[in-house]
Design an enzyme around this catalytic site. Structure first.
Site, PDB file in Angstrom:
ATOM      1  CB  ALA A   1      -0.928   0.002   1.222  1.00 56.09           C
TER       2      ALA A   1
ATOM      3  CE  LYS B   1      -1.140   5.494  -1.333  1.00 51.71           C
ATOM      4  NZ  LYS B   1      -1.958   4.930  -0.249  1.00 51.71           N
TER       5      LYS B   1
ATOM      6  CG  LEU C   1      -3.500  -1.781  -1.837  1.00 50.28           C
ATOM      7  CD1 LEU C   1      -4.032  -0.950  -0.681  1.00 50.28           C
ATOM      8  CD2 LEU C   1      -4.469  -2.908  -2.161  1.00 50.28           C
TER       9      LEU C   1
ATOM     10  CE  LYS D   1      -5.983  10.817  -8.782  1.00 51.97           C
ATOM     11  NZ  LYS D   1      -6.874  10.056  -7.907  1.00 51.97           N
TER      12      LYS D   1
ATOM     13  CE  LYS E   1       0.029   2.743  -7.155  1.00 50.40           C
ATOM     14  NZ  LYS E   1       0.674   1.952  -6.061  1.00 50.40           N
TER      15      LYS E   1
ATOM     16  N   GLY F   1     -13.276  10.074   1.772  1.00 50.52           N
ATOM     17  CA  GLY F   1     -12.921  10.646   3.064  1.00 50.52           C
ATOM     18  C   GLY F   1     -11.529  10.335   3.555  1.00 50.52           C
TER      19      GLY F   1
ATOM     20  CB  VAL G   1     -11.512  15.744  -3.476  1.00 53.22           C
ATOM     21  CG1 VAL G   1     -12.630  14.710  -3.577  1.00 53.22           C
ATOM     22  CG2 VAL G   1     -12.002  17.107  -3.938  1.00 53.22           C
TER      23      VAL G   1
END
Length: 254
Positions: A85, A89, A127, A131, A143, A174, A179
């Protein structure tokens, strides 16, 4: 399938990692769960969080960076399953620091693969993000490269080596740095506006519980070489802004 297993999660102090740890202990009884991350402050906070204190006998905290293969290999000794993970990002930050993004997201992925093969891990699930499909920014491009590395790793591991797969989903609703909390913070500021990159922009969204359940399901079904893509609801970024505060102005910033 996680009962009595040793599991390692890179970037385990992040939003996904912390919620994954809670849910895996709620549903399974792993022998050992290793949190591998580079932020000692976040590890300290996690160790002293009441939600995790009851699991400290099974939890292990490794300070380390996925850029360092030797440290990864030490952490993966006797590990059965790996969830990868860890990533850089933040899109604007990655655009400004592309080399750092490449080092973590691409070279880091390669290190995870090589360490997993060296330590004879059984399964590795990486993960990914929406995008990575037709990327237009460096984060998505790294990625995509990472996904290609994990799929190709099945050619390196042999019939008795680890199996590698990828799960690619959208924005975790969230999550830290996403965003929704950003817009909610702006909604309380009377002088601010909602910055919109493009009014045609959409977001694919998934809740944290759905994301974790998808990882559980993916571990059960993966044979090696899959990019698992769930069907997700999408919304216009302008509609999301209106849902948070229909009176606040929006501004197209490009």
């Amino acid at each position: 399938m996680f009962n009595n297993k040793n599991i390692l999660i890179t970037g385990g102090t992040g939003y996904f990692g912390k919620n994954f740890v809670k849910k895996i202990f709620k549903n399974y009884k792993p022998r050992r769960l290793i949190i591998f991350s580079r932020d000692e402050a976040k590890q300290y906070e996690m160790q002293n969080d009441k939600d995790f204190k009851k699991y400290l006998k099974q939890l292990r905290f490794f300070i380390g960076d996925v850029r360092e293969k030797d440290r990864l290999t030490l952490a993966m000794i006797n590990v059965d399953y790996v969830i990868h993970a860890a990533a850089l990002k933040h899109v604007p930050s990655a655009e400004y620091n592309p080399t750092e993004c490449i080092k973590t997201n691409i070279y880091g992925a390669d290190n995870v693969i090589r360490s997993a093969i060296d330590c004879k891990v059984k399964k590795v699930l990486a993960l990914s993000t929406d995008k990575a499909a037709n990327p237009i920014n460096i984060y998505g491009a790294t990625k995509l490269a990472s996904d290609k590395l994990f799929i190709a790793a099945n050619n390196l591991s042999g019939s008795k080596g680890p199996v590698f797969s990828v799960v690619r989903y959208g924005n975790v609703f969230g999550s830290r740095g996403s965003v929704v909390p950003f817009f909610k913070k702006l909604a309380t500021d009377k002088k601010s506006f909602f910055p919109i990159t493009d009014k045609k922009m959409t977001r694919f969204v998934i809740t944290i519980n759905e994301a974790i359940n998808l990882v559980f399901k993916s571990f059960k079904m993966m044979k090696g070489g899959e990019i698992i893509v769930p069907k997700l609801p999408s919304m216009k970024i302008t509609d999301l802004a209106k849902a948070i505060d229909q009176d606040k102005k929006t501004k197209i910033i490009g």
